[in-house]
Structure formats: structure tokens, C-alpha cells
Scaffold this motif. Structure first.
Motif, short mmCIF file in Angstrom:
data_model
loop_
_atom_site.label_atom_id
_atom_site.label_comp_id
_atom_site.label_asym_id
_atom_site.label_seq_id
_atom_site.Cartn_x
_atom_site.Cartn_y
_atom_site.Cartn_z
N THR A 1 -5.98 5.76 -15.48
CA THR A 1 -6.72 4.58 -15.92
C THR A 1 -6.74 3.55 -14.78
OG1 THR A 1 -4.76 3.46 -16.77
CG2 THR A 1 -5.93 4.95 -18.28
N ASN A 2 -7.56 2.51 -14.93
CA ASN A 2 -7.59 1.46 -13.91
C ASN A 2 -6.22 0.81 -13.76
OD1 ASN A 2 -10.28 1.90 -13.39
ND2 ASN A 2 -11.01 0.15 -14.57
N GLU A 3 -5.53 0.60 -14.87
CA GLU A 3 -4.20 -0.02 -14.81
C GLU A 3 -3.22 0.89 -14.09
OE1 GLU A 3 -1.35 -2.83 -15.07
OE2 GLU A 3 -3.51 -3.04 -15.49
N GLU A 4 -3.29 2.18 -14.34
CA GLU A 4 -2.40 3.13 -13.66
C GLU A 4 -2.70 3.18 -12.17
OE1 GLU A 4 -1.45 6.31 -17.27
OE2 GLU A 4 -3.33 6.45 -16.14
N VAL A 5 -3.99 3.09 -11.81
CA VAL A 5 -4.35 3.05 -10.39
C VAL A 5 -3.74 1.83 -9.72
CG1 VAL A 5 -6.27 2.74 -8.76
CG2 VAL A 5 -6.49 4.36 -10.66
N ARG A 6 -3.87 0.67 -10.36
CA ARG A 6 -3.31 -0.56 -9.79
C ARG A 6 -1.79 -0.46 -9.64
NH1 ARG A 6 -7.07 -2.94 -13.52
NH2 ARG A 6 -8.87 -3.82 -12.43
N GLU A 7 -1.14 0.07 -10.66
CA GLU A 7 0.32 0.19 -10.60
C GLU A 7 0.76 1.13 -9.49
OE1 GLU A 7 1.42 1.46 -14.49
OE2 GLU A 7 1.31 -0.56 -15.36
N LEU A 8 0.02 2.21 -9.29
CA LEU A 8 0.35 3.16 -8.23
C LEU A 8 0.20 2.50 -6.87
CD1 LEU A 8 1.26 6.02 -7.65
CD2 LEU A 8 -1.12 6.75 -7.77
N PHE A 9 -0.86 1.71 -6.70
CA PHE A 9 -1.05 1.04 -5.42
C PHE A 9 -0.05 -0.10 -5.21
CE2 PHE A 9 -5.09 3.29 -5.05
CZ PHE A 9 -5.07 3.58 -3.70
N GLU A 10 0.40 -0.73 -6.28
CA GLU A 10 1.44 -1.74 -6.13
C GLU A 10 2.71 -1.11 -5.55
OE1 GLU A 10 1.86 -3.42 -9.99
OE2 GLU A 10 0.05 -4.67 -9.82
N LEU A 11 3.03 0.10 -6.03
CA LEU A 11 4.18 0.81 -5.48
C LEU A 11 3.94 1.17 -4.02
CD1 LEU A 11 6.90 2.30 -5.70
CD2 LEU A 11 5.63 4.29 -6.57
N ARG A 12 2.76 1.70 -3.73
CA ARG A 12 2.47 2.09 -2.35
C ARG A 12 2.49 0.89 -1.40
NH1 ARG A 12 -2.57 6.09 -1.87
NH2 ARG A 12 -1.59 6.33 0.18
N LEU A 13 2.03 -0.26 -1.88
CA LEU A 13 2.03 -1.45 -1.04
C LEU A 13 3.44 -1.94 -0.75
CD1 LEU A 13 -1.05 -3.27 -2.56
CD2 LEU A 13 -0.77 -2.71 -0.13
N LEU A 14 4.39 -1.58 -1.60
CA LEU A 14 5.79 -1.90 -1.32
C LEU A 14 6.38 -0.97 -0.27
CD1 LEU A 14 7.17 -2.54 -4.94
CD2 LEU A 14 6.78 -4.26 -3.15
N LEU A 15 5.98 0.29 -0.30
CA LEU A 15 6.60 1.31 0.53
C LEU A 15 5.91 1.52 1.88
CD1 LEU A 15 7.27 4.11 -2.14
CD2 LEU A 15 8.87 2.37 -1.30
N GLU A 16 4.61 1.66 1.88
CA GLU A 16 3.92 2.20 3.06
C GLU A 16 3.71 1.21 4.20
OE1 GLU A 16 1.11 5.58 2.47
OE2 GLU A 16 1.08 4.85 0.40
N PRO A 17 3.37 -0.07 3.96
CA PRO A 17 3.30 -0.98 5.11
C PRO A 17 4.66 -1.09 5.82
CG PRO A 17 2.10 -1.89 3.26
CD PRO A 17 2.84 -0.70 2.74
N TRP A 18 5.73 -1.16 5.03
CA TRP A 18 7.07 -1.17 5.63
C TRP A 18 7.30 0.08 6.44
CZ3 TRP A 18 10.93 2.40 4.86
CH2 TRP A 18 12.18 2.10 5.42
N ALA A 19 6.94 1.24 5.88
CA ALA A 19 7.15 2.51 6.58
C ALA A 19 6.35 2.56 7.88
CB ALA A 19 6.77 3.68 5.68
N ALA A 20 5.11 2.09 7.86
CA ALA A 20 4.28 2.10 9.07
C ALA A 20 4.91 1.23 10.15
CB ALA A 20 2.87 1.61 8.73
N ALA A 21 5.44 0.07 9.77
CA ALA A 21 6.10 -0.80 10.74
C ALA A 21 7.36 -0.15 11.30
CB ALA A 21 6.44 -2.14 10.10
N GLU A 22 8.11 0.54 10.44
CA GLU A 22 9.31 1.22 10.90
C GLU A 22 8.98 2.32 11.90
OE1 GLU A 22 12.84 0.85 9.93
OE2 GLU A 22 11.83 -1.09 9.68
N VAL A 23 7.91 3.05 11.64
CA VAL A 23 7.50 4.12 12.57
C VAL A 23 7.05 3.52 13.89
CG1 VAL A 23 5.89 6.03 12.95
CG2 VAL A 23 6.91 5.69 10.69
N ALA A 24 6.31 2.41 13.83
CA ALA A 24 5.88 1.74 15.07
C ALA A 24 7.09 1.27 15.87
CB ALA A 24 4.98 0.55 14.73
N ALA A 25 8.09 0.73 15.18
CA ALA A 25 9.28 0.25 15.87
C ALA A 25 10.06 1.38 16.52
CB ALA A 25 10.19 -0.50 14.88
N ALA A 26 10.05 2.55 15.89
CA ALA A 26 10.83 3.69 16.39
C ALA A 26 10.04 4.59 17.32
CB ALA A 26 11.34 4.51 15.20
#
Length: 227
Positions: free
Chosen positions: A84-109
């Protein structure tokens, strides 16, 4: 107790058969040849795939763990409904917590670890889009899983990578996008992420990932509303 080695030469063909059944049924689910909510009859799938019931049964159990099918007591397997639209939003809220941080960590390393696999994956995807026999939405599905999965593994935090993998987010989201998926747009957004990582720019890597996820969420909800 027997110390004889496992007969791997006999086990391997069956494993290949199951893996092929998983891939075949997953493709049918992803492009909605098997419609959301549709009953999955093991005998019919086995006949269509030209295999026995056993690999199909094992394939459906595997796909249940990915959230693409659900087993209902006394009724058998069914294709899961689209998010559903709500499930899509919730999934992206989780991804927005994890993936920008992960991308920065990979750039740093990136001066200490090998990040060339990200560029190689991008190049392979671009080549496949130009000349591959597979439809673009299937190529995008495979690429998206490999690209984001690799980036999460490179971030160096196994718990974060495992939490991300358990969402099987790409399968669910690309099921929504299916034939309308924007393969070229996604490739450009992935290019911005990889370029920032290669430049060792932590903020740019996080921002590029954040932009990609926000745009992906917008596209998924837009397409979901059209179904």
C-alpha cells in the motif's frame, strides 16, 4: 556414525533445479504474469516449468521468506498483494535511516576498501540496457538488488546490512513499478552515488542516496496510485 562424504554430485542438480524454479516463479510474480493475490497451484506451476512438484514446493517456501508469496492454512500459496502507499512510505522511512549513512560510511572508507565493484555493477547494467535480451524492468530489478546490497555490505556494519537485506525492499517496490520502471533514471541516480563515493565526499554520497530514495519513493507511490 558414517564418515562418508556427502554425495554433492547428487545434491547439486536438485539444488540447481530449485534455484531455477525460484528464479522462474519470481519473474512471473515480478512482472505480474502471476497477479497479486492469485492462488499458486503447485501442480500447474510444475507443469508450466517442466519440473516435478518438489522443486516448485521448495521454491514457493523460499519466495515466502522473501514476502512475495504467503501460505494460508488449508488453502495453499498465494501471491502477496502489492504494498500500500503507507507501506511504501514506511519502507522508505527505514531506508532513509540506513542507506544515506551507509553511503557516507563507504565514501569515508573508500581509500582503505575496494569500492570498484559499484562502478563495475553500474557499467554492467548500462551495457545490459543497451544490448541485453531481458526487459529493462527485469534488468533493473537484478541491478538494484546487487547495487544496494553491495553498498550495504561495504558499509562495514553487518547488523545494518542484515536488517536491510531482510526487508527484500527491491522485490516489493519493483513489483509495483514492473514494466513502467525508470531504468535510465535509476542508473543516473546510482551514478551520482558512486561518483560521490569515488570522490570520498561523505556529504555528497549521503545526499545523493537521499535524493535517490526520495525520488524512488515518489515514483513508487505515483505508480501505485495508477494500479
Amino acid at each position: 556414525m558414517s564418515t562418508d562424504p556427502l554425495p554433492l554430485e547428487r545434491l547439486a542438480p536438485r539444488r540447481v533445479l530449485v534455484d531455477e524454479a525460484v528464479a522462474a516463479v519470481r519473474n512471473l510474480l515480478m512482472d505480474q504474469t502471476i497477479r497479486p493475490g492469485q492462488s499458486l497451484i503447485i501442480g500447474r506451476l510444475a507443469t508450466a516449468l517442466g519440473v516435478s512438484h518438489t522443486p516448485v514446493r521448495e521454491a514457493l517456501a523460499s519466495l515466502e521468506s522473501e514476502g512475495l508469496v504467503v501460505k494460508r492454512p488449508q488453502r495453499g500459496y498465494f501471491a502477496t498483494e502489492l504494498l500500500t502507499n503507507e507501506e511504501v512510505r514506511e519502507l522508505f522511512e527505514l531506508r532513509l535511516l540506513l542507506e544515506p549513512w551507509a553511503a557516507a560510511e563507504v565514501a569515508a572508507a573508500s581509500r582503505h576498501i575496494d569500492v570498484s565493484g559499484l562502478r563495475a555493477e553500474l557499467d554492467q547494467f548500462a551495457t545490459s540496457l543497451r544490448s541485453g535480451p531481458e526487459p529493462p524492468y527485469r534488468l533493473l530489478c537484478d541491478h538494484d538488488i546487487r547495487f544496494h546490497g553491495l553498498l550495504m555490505r561495504l558499509c562495514g556494519n553487518r547488523q545494518v546490512a542484515q536488517a536491510f537485506a531482510r526487508t527484500h525492499c527491491h522485490l516489493h517496490l519493483l513489483r509495483i513499478q514492473s514494466r513502467a520502471s525508470k531504468a535510465d533514471v535509476t542508473r543516473q541516480e546510482h551514478e551520482a552515488i558512486v561518483s560521490a563515493i569515488e570522490s570520498r565526499d561523505l556529504d555528497a554520497a549521503a545526499d545523493a542516496m537521499r535524493t535517490h530514495l526520495n525520488e524512488s519513493c515518489r515514483r513508487a507511490i505515483s505508480l501505485r496510485c495508477q494500479t
